[in-house]
Design an enzyme around this catalytic site. Structure first.
Site, PDB file in Angstrom:
ATOM      1  CD1 TRP A 127      -2.552   1.579   0.522  1.00 43.02           C
ATOM      2  CD2 TRP A 127      -2.056   1.726   2.670  1.00 43.02           C
ATOM      3  NE1 TRP A 127      -3.548   2.579   1.124  1.00 43.02           N
ATOM      4  CE2 TRP A 127      -2.989   2.843   2.345  1.00 43.02           C
ATOM      5  CE3 TRP A 127      -1.698   1.795   3.840  1.00 43.02           C
ATOM      6  CZ2 TRP A 127      -3.534   3.835   3.272  1.00 43.02           C
ATOM      7  CZ3 TRP A 127      -1.996   2.672   4.713  1.00 43.02           C
ATOM      8  CH2 TRP A 127      -3.019   3.558   4.426  1.00 43.02           C
ATOM      9  CG  ASP A 208      -2.310  -2.622   7.172  1.00 44.66           C
ATOM     10  OD1 ASP A 208      -3.546  -2.646   7.828  1.00 44.66           O
ATOM     11  OD2 ASP A 208      -2.001  -1.787   6.099  1.00 44.66           O
ATOM     12  CB  ALA A 210      -6.902  -2.842   5.963  1.00 43.29           C
ATOM     13  CE  LYS A 243     -10.101   0.154   3.282  1.00 48.41           C
ATOM     14  NZ  LYS A 243      -9.121   1.084   4.094  1.00 48.41           N
TER      15      LYS A 243
END
Length: 393
Positions: A127, A208, A210, A243
């Site tokens: 990212w 991470d 997400a 999300k």
């Protein structure tokens, strides 16, 4: 003072948004911005979250601060969502943060405080905001081999070789699921291998996560992180609710710590909250309170899971449909990897020049590295889109 500053480098995705807004063509298509979109092209408020907001509005009697850790019940519930019911709670701590990005920065500062000479190793690619966050925290950052652009999968042998060469004491950032920007994830066997390697090498994982719930399912998407938690003595994780609860602009996330023992977890947590005090002091409440209400209520939690699963299934269907359309129009299996990947993003694997031509000739907007948002695909125009892509090859 400001005369000493140089113009900031433009953000590629924000530039793309601006170009898209200014494009007068009726048939233009935005596949760049990283938010979930439904069949109408909207990013909806989830049913359970809407009901939680109603209840919150009715019951909330004050806007006073909650404290450095934020909503402590939200924090405990997020430990369960991410680490599962069998997690060793004595060694786990969580702090509410402004989104997953806030969690990444908070944990990066904790790394800097506890191990200032450590290098954080991130997958290539990753990212785009990972590197700026790490460097803003004063950390050294390097990349390790990860993505195989030829077949759309993971270069696992190269990844393993790279991890084996990392000095003990360093930190390895891993995407918990739905790798952004490629959609290429580790298998469970590969997660087990990575967990053993990190434990043997004395490397700390920084996960991470997400997009939990967007890949194989809510529990399945956390399986790799849970394998790590069972294997390594210490772990850092940044979780996002943006999300899977669709609370993007309201910013809800959690910074999670797994310590070697209760005493070390307590010490690290105290330092984590001290760092938070110097950044945002107290976290925002609204979205985290809504998530808490959803997770505490059996009916709302069930409805949230059902809607999240429908979102996941829709993206899976779009992946398969798009791969099939590209196969028909290209008369090749070049793009079949799209159906095998998971999450909201994939890369087409076309050049920057072809990306620019796709935008100029057809009004199709994707990021320069050919990353596109799966949830932005027009389900009723996949053949038309595939033909446009093939036309620029």
């Amino acid at each position: 003072m400001f005369e000493t500053l140089q113009p900031a480098a433009p953000d590629g995705i924000l530039m793309l948004m601006s170009l898209y807004r200014d494009d007068p063509r009726a048939g233009k298509l935005d596949l760049g911005v990283g938010v979930y979109k439904d069949v109408d092209g909207k990013t909806p408020v989830m049913r359970a979250v809407r009901e939680a907001e109603r209840r919150l509005h009715k019951s909330q009697a004050t806007k006073s601060y909650l404290g450095l850790a934020g909503d402590t019940v939200f924090n405990e519930l997020m430990i369960g969502v991410v680490f599962g019911d069998k997690a060793d709670r004595a060694r786990l701590r969580a702090a509410q943060t402004p989104g997953g990005t806030g969690a990444l920065r908070l944990l990066a500062d904790l790394i800097r405080l506890s191990r200032p000479d450590a290098t954080v190793w991130v997958p290539d690619p990753t990212w785009p905001n990972h590197m700026p966050i790490l460097r803003a925290a004063g950390l050294k950052a390097q990349t390790y081999a990860y993505f195989d652009a030829e077949n759309g999968g993971v270069r696992f042998d190269a990844m393993t070789e790279a991890l084996e060469a990392i000095p003990a004491g360093d930190v390895v950032l891993l995407h918990g699921c739905c790798h952004n920007p490629t959609g290429a994830d580790l298998s469970l066997d590969q997660w087990r291998s990575v967990a053993r390697l990190l434990a043997e090498r004395g490397l700390t994982p920084f996960v991470d996560i997400a997009y939990q719930g967007f890949g194989e399912g809510l529990e399945q998407d956390a399986a790799g992180l849970r394998i790590l938690a069972e294997t390594v003595p210490e772990l850092l994780a940044a979780a996002s609710c943006s999300k899977n609860f669709s609370v993007y602009r309201d910013r809800a996330g959690a910074a999670l710590i797994l310590g070697s023992n209760k005493a070390e977890a307590d010490t690290a947590y105290g330092q984590l909250l001290g760092i938070a005090r110097g950044i945002w002091s107290m976290p925002p409440d609204h979205a985290a309170a809504c998530v808490r209400i959803v997770l505490e209520d059996d009916d709302l939690r069930t409805d949230w899971k059902a809607e999240l699963e429908a979102v996941r299934q829709r993206m899976m269907s779009l992946r398969q449909g798009f791969a099939d359309a590209l196969r028909r129009h290209s008369n090749s299996d070049r793009f079949d990897f799209i159906a095998r990947q998971r999450g909201m993003f994939s890369r087409l694997g076309i050049s920057a020049e072809q990306v620019a031509k796709l935008r100029a000739d057809h009004g199709v907007y994707i990021v320069g590295d050919s990353r596109f948002n799966v949830a932005g695909l027009p389900g009723d125009r996949l053949d038309d889109l595939a033909a446009k892509i093939v036309s620029v090859l």
